[in-house]
Design a protein around this motif. Structure first.
Motif, PDB file in Angstrom:
ATOM      1  N   VAL A  57       0.838  -1.198   0.000  1.00  0.00           N
ATOM      2  CA  VAL A  57       0.000   0.000   0.000  1.00  0.00           C
ATOM      3  C   VAL A  57       0.878   1.256   0.000  1.00  0.00           C
ATOM      4  N   GLY A  58       1.926   1.253   0.841  1.00  0.00           N
ATOM      5  CA  GLY A  58       2.848   2.399   0.896  1.00  0.00           C
ATOM      6  C   GLY A  58       3.509   2.639  -0.454  1.00  0.00           C
ATOM      7  N   MET A  59       3.883   1.522  -1.119  1.00  0.00           N
ATOM      8  CA  MET A  59       4.529   1.623  -2.434  1.00  0.00           C
ATOM      9  C   MET A  59       3.581   2.279  -3.446  1.00  0.00           C
ATOM     10  N   ALA A  60       2.319   1.837  -3.450  1.00  0.00           N
ATOM     11  CA  ALA A  60       1.355   2.412  -4.396  1.00  0.00           C
ATOM     12  C   ALA A  60       1.106   3.889  -4.091  1.00  0.00           C
ATOM     13  N   MET A  61       1.035   4.217  -2.784  1.00  0.00           N
ATOM     14  CA  MET A  61       0.774   5.609  -2.405  1.00  0.00           C
ATOM     15  C   MET A  61       1.892   6.534  -2.883  1.00  0.00           C
ATOM     16  N   VAL A  62       3.143   6.118  -2.617  1.00  0.00           N
ATOM     17  CA  VAL A  62       4.261   7.005  -2.971  1.00  0.00           C
ATOM     18  C   VAL A  62       4.403   7.108  -4.488  1.00  0.00           C
ATOM     19  N   LEU A  63       4.054   6.025  -5.177  1.00  0.00           N
ATOM     20  CA  LEU A  63       4.126   6.046  -6.634  1.00  0.00           C
ATOM     21  C   LEU A  63       3.153   7.093  -7.188  1.00  0.00           C
ATOM     22  N   ILE A  64       1.943   7.102  -6.644  1.00  0.00           N
ATOM     23  CA  ILE A  64       0.916   8.021  -7.146  1.00  0.00           C
ATOM     24  C   ILE A  64       1.206   9.457  -6.727  1.00  0.00           C
ATOM     25  N   VAL A  65       1.368   9.647  -5.407  1.00  0.00           N
ATOM     26  CA  VAL A  65       1.456  11.013  -4.876  1.00  0.00           C
ATOM     27  C   VAL A  65       2.829  11.626  -5.127  1.00  0.00           C
ATOM     28  N   GLY A  66       3.875  10.804  -5.034  1.00  0.00           N
ATOM     29  CA  GLY A  66       5.227  11.352  -5.148  1.00  0.00           C
ATOM     30  C   GLY A  66       5.815  11.206  -6.535  1.00  0.00           C
ATOM     31  N   THR A  67       6.159   9.961  -6.900  1.00  0.00           N
ATOM     32  CA  THR A  67       6.950   9.717  -8.104  1.00  0.00           C
ATOM     33  C   THR A  67       6.217  10.145  -9.378  1.00  0.00           C
ATOM     34  N   TYR A 197       1.804   0.647  11.035  1.00  0.00           N
ATOM     35  CA  TYR A 197       2.162   2.010  10.639  1.00  0.00           C
ATOM     36  C   TYR A 197       3.616   2.106  10.186  1.00  0.00           C
ATOM     37  N   VAL A 198       4.501   1.430  10.959  1.00  0.00           N
ATOM     38  CA  VAL A 198       5.924   1.492  10.613  1.00  0.00           C
ATOM     39  C   VAL A 198       6.163   0.826   9.264  1.00  0.00           C
ATOM     40  N   MET A 199       5.477  -0.285   9.003  1.00  0.00           N
ATOM     41  CA  MET A 199       5.669  -0.966   7.722  1.00  0.00           C
ATOM     42  C   MET A 199       5.144  -0.110   6.567  1.00  0.00           C
ATOM     43  N   LEU A 200       4.057   0.635   6.821  1.00  0.00           N
ATOM     44  CA  LEU A 200       3.537   1.540   5.781  1.00  0.00           C
ATOM     45  C   LEU A 200       4.580   2.617   5.469  1.00  0.00           C
ATOM     46  N   LEU A 201       5.147   3.172   6.535  1.00  0.00           N
ATOM     47  CA  LEU A 201       6.165   4.216   6.368  1.00  0.00           C
ATOM     48  C   LEU A 201       7.399   3.647   5.667  1.00  0.00           C
ATOM     49  N   LEU A 202       7.773   2.426   6.078  1.00  0.00           N
ATOM     50  CA  LEU A 202       8.936   1.756   5.483  1.00  0.00           C
ATOM     51  C   LEU A 202       8.697   1.536   3.982  1.00  0.00           C
ATOM     52  N   GLY A 203       7.490   1.051   3.661  1.00  0.00           N
ATOM     53  CA  GLY A 203       7.151   0.825   2.254  1.00  0.00           C
ATOM     54  C   GLY A 203       7.241   2.115   1.463  1.00  0.00           C
ATOM     55  N   THR A 204       6.770   3.205   2.069  1.00  0.00           N
ATOM     56  CA  THR A 204       6.778   4.498   1.394  1.00  0.00           C
ATOM     57  C   THR A 204       8.207   4.978   1.146  1.00  0.00           C
ATOM     58  N   VAL A 205       9.022   4.943   2.221  1.00  0.00           N
ATOM     59  CA  VAL A 205      10.369   5.516   2.119  1.00  0.00           C
ATOM     60  C   VAL A 205      11.240   4.674   1.178  1.00  0.00           C
ATOM     61  N   VAL A 206      11.245   3.334   1.392  1.00  0.00           N
ATOM     62  CA  VAL A 206      12.107   2.470   0.574  1.00  0.00           C
ATOM     63  C   VAL A 206      11.682   2.537  -0.896  1.00  0.00           C
ATOM     64  N   SER A 207      10.346   2.513  -1.152  1.00  0.00           N
ATOM     65  CA  SER A 207       9.888   2.573  -2.544  1.00  0.00           C
ATOM     66  C   SER A 207      10.265   3.899  -3.188  1.00  0.00           C
ATOM     67  N   ILE A 210      13.862   3.691  -4.193  1.00  0.00           N
ATOM     68  CA  ILE A 210      14.062   2.767  -5.321  1.00  0.00           C
ATOM     69  C   ILE A 210      13.516   3.379  -6.620  1.00  0.00           C
ATOM     70  N   PHE A 211      12.302   3.946  -6.560  1.00  0.00           N
ATOM     71  CA  PHE A 211      11.731   4.579  -7.767  1.00  0.00           C
ATOM     72  C   PHE A 211      12.642   5.709  -8.250  1.00  0.00           C
ATOM     73  N   GLY A 212      13.142   6.499  -7.282  1.00  0.00           N
ATOM     74  CA  GLY A 212      14.014   7.632  -7.625  1.00  0.00           C
ATOM     75  C   GLY A 212      15.253   7.161  -8.370  1.00  0.00           C
ATOM     76  N   VAL A 213      15.886   6.096  -7.832  1.00  0.00           N
ATOM     77  CA  VAL A 213      17.115   5.575  -8.448  1.00  0.00           C
ATOM     78  C   VAL A 213      16.815   5.012  -9.842  1.00  0.00           C
ATOM     79  N   LEU A 214      15.718   4.253  -9.943  1.00  0.00           N
ATOM     80  CA  LEU A 214      15.409   3.587 -11.213  1.00  0.00           C
ATOM     81  C   LEU A 214      15.008   4.564 -12.315  1.00  0.00           C
ATOM     82  N   LEU A 215      14.456   5.717 -11.908  1.00  0.00           N
ATOM     83  CA  LEU A 215      13.963   6.656 -12.928  1.00  0.00           C
ATOM     84  C   LEU A 215      14.942   7.796 -13.220  1.00  0.00           C
ATOM     85  N   VAL A 226       9.286   0.195 -14.559  1.00  0.00           N
ATOM     86  CA  VAL A 226       9.197   0.526 -13.130  1.00  0.00           C
ATOM     87  C   VAL A 226       7.764   0.332 -12.618  1.00  0.00           C
ATOM     88  N   ILE A 227       6.777   0.868 -13.354  1.00  0.00           N
ATOM     89  CA  ILE A 227       5.395   0.799 -12.843  1.00  0.00           C
ATOM     90  C   ILE A 227       4.878  -0.633 -12.902  1.00  0.00           C
TER      91      ILE A 227
END
Lengths: 484, 50
Positions: A57-67, A197-207, A210-215, A226-227
């Motif tokens: 869920v964190g990965m999908a959120m950061v992909l949409i809102v951030g990346t 909550y911590v896992m959500l945050l972890l998913g967000t930060v790590v993703s 990773i997205f930043g590096v890959l793109l 990537v997507i």
């Protein structure tokens, strides 16, 4: 315990060795946060595995809102207004979390599952959205051969992709949290909430990293990789999270539908007539809006008012996240010792009020340390508030309405967060425009006026949250913990 | 083993296997539609990578 140490062991060891031995023995749990969430029935490895749905869920959120927010505007050249509409689409599905929770409570399955079918369905929706998203975005940008086709195809398909991902992540999170509540006993729930909550945050930060590096070397092909990689990761993470988690309870007497299923209206009526349910939801909405309105404003405030560089303002997000992490850890520790979650949420709102005061003061004082400290406190307050309200929702949920109760919490929280972020930006722009024309007086024409107005509204909202929540403090907590 | 509703070798009842089958059919339909839409969009952007 030192007082009851094995006599043979005590004879063999001098006091210093004994202390060192104790330190080693305590090191394990100390270095394994949330180890105390585990029980004999649900070991830590199983809880960690279950919490992987939050990573997806964190990965999908950061992909949409951030990346993708950035990629669409900078790399693909899509208009900012179209991007804003696209990334706000997933919030539209948030109110339906209540319905998803209700449906999972009353789901009839020959296999005896209530939550698994919904997590699986959510996973497929999120996968589907991410699978078509890169092509939809490329068509939306008008690149390649897309200009030869009708122009409505791009926005329509991109909108569909964002809606699918939103529907997927809200469904996964609602059913997943309900499953976690089903699995663990009442006394472990505060720590499990912290872990989620911590896992959500972890998913967000790590993703995000990773997205930043890959793109870095952006190309249309890389965007597709990537997507769609994120789509496959969603499936893998959620299957691993789900595997053999939910206890199968096949219906007795061959699944005869003798007991009529309550309608949503009936179930909602029963839930809302419960102990201060509406007051709790109103408090969650007010508090969440108060803690999220500044989300997109802190970085530009740092840049415009305090003259921070881009690298420095990016660190603000990390500071906010670090504050949140400390908040989750603190709340898990305190709540698992039996503290009242509502008292904790009120305390969080009371931490938020001076935090906004500090952030406002940092402007005229031009003090960077003060600003960073205020941001950290905001993260801390927001973390404790979210943790307190979710723990309260879990512990007060009637046994047969766990999904509905957590769906209502999620709907209130996610909708309020979306509305809060949008309101923050709109109010800042409006006030800045009015102040720029000297309509508020010559003293308020500076760049800080718009931001300060939003922060003042947030302080007022936090005060309102405290007022709404005070009657809940010290309520039926003990009864509910004992009864759940 | 002694439940006559359970079918060898999986141990699923008829109702359980029907539910599994329904999920597989539904999943295949959803994935099929997603794949078709993704291919259509890929074709619109770059007709078979030409």
């Amino acid at each position: 315990m030192p007082g009851v140490a094995d006599p043979q062991c005590s004879r063999a060891m001098n006091p210093i060795s004994h202390k060192v031995m104790r330190a080693w023995a305590d090191l394990g749990p100390g270095f394994l946060p949330f180890a105390d969430a585990a029980t004999a029935d649900v070991p830590l490895s199983r809880l960690l595995r279950l919490s992987l749905f939050q990573v997806s869920v964190g990965m999908a959120m950061v992909l949409i809102v951030g990346t993708l927010n950035r990629v669409m505007i900078v790399e693909l050249g899509v208009a900012a207004s179209v991007v804003a509409v696209m990334i706000s689409l997933p919030v539209l599905y948030a109110p339906f979390r209540t319905l998803v929770g209700f449906r999972s409570d009353t789901h009839r399955s020959a296999l005896g599952w209530k939550r698994v079918p919904f997590i699986w369905m959510g996973t497929m929706l999120q996968f589907g959205g991410l699978a078509i998203m890169p092509f939809a975005l490329l068509v939306l940008s008008g690149g390649g051969n897309a200009a030869a086709w009708p122009s409505w195809i791009g926005p329509l398909c991109a909108g569909l992709a964002f809606l699918l991902v939103g529907a997927g992540l809200h469904t996964i999170q609602t059913a997943g949290l309900a499953l976690a509540t089903d699995l663990v006993p009442a006394e472990s729930r505060p720590t499990v909430v912290g872990l989620m909550y911590v896992m959500l945050l972890l998913g967000t930060v790590v993703s995000a990293v990773i997205f930043g590096v890959l793109l870095v070397d952006f190309s249309p092909g890389r965007l597709v990789q990537v997507i769609q990689g994120a789509a496959v990761t969603t499936i893998v993470l959620n299957i691993v999270a789900l595997w053999k988690q939910e206890t199968r309870r096949p219906p007795r007497n061959n699944g005869a539908a003798s007991v009529p299923r309550p309608s949503f209206r009936e179930a909602w009526g029963r839930f809302i007539a419960g102990d201060h349910a509406m007051r709790r939801l109103v408090a969650i909405v007010l508090g969440t809006i108060a803690f999220t309105m500044q989300d997109v404003l802190l970085e530009p405030y740092g840049g415009q008012v305090l003259g921070m560089t881009v690298a420095q303002t990016t660190l603000l997000t990390a500071t906010l996240a670090a504050g949140g992490l400390f908040g989750f850890a603190f709340a898990s520790r305190t709540l698992s010792r039996g503290a009242d979650p509502f008292r904790m949420a009120v305390a969080a709102a009371l931490v938020g009020i001076p935090a906004f005061g500090i952030v406002i003061l940092a402007g005229p004082l031009q003090s960077l340390p003060l600003f960073v400290g205020g941001v950290f406190l905001l993260g801390f307050g927001g973390g404790v508030f979210g943790h307190g309200t979710l723990t309260a929702s879990m512990s007060l949920a009637p046994r047969d309405q766990v999904g509905l109760a957590l769906g209502a919490w999620g709907a209130a929280q996610a909708t309020a967060a979306g509305v809060g972020v949008a309101l923050g930006g709109i109010i800042r722009d409006l006030v800045a425009a009015v102040a720029g024309r000297e309509m508020l007086g010559p003293a308020l024409t500076g760049p800080a006026t718009g931001y300060t107005a939003v922060y003042c509204i947030e302080i007022a909202l936090l005060l309102a949250t405290v007022v709404v929540m005070l009657p809940l403090v010290g309520g039926k907590r003990n009864v509910s913990f004992a009864g759940s | 083993m002694d439940d006559p509703n359970k079918v060898w070798p999986t141990g699923l009842t008829v109702g359980e296997s029907e539910e599994l089958h329904r999920n597989i059919i539904q999943g295949t339909q959803i994935f099929g539609m997603i794949a078709a839409l993704a291919h259509l969009l890929a074709y619109i952007y770059s007709p078979w990578l030409k």
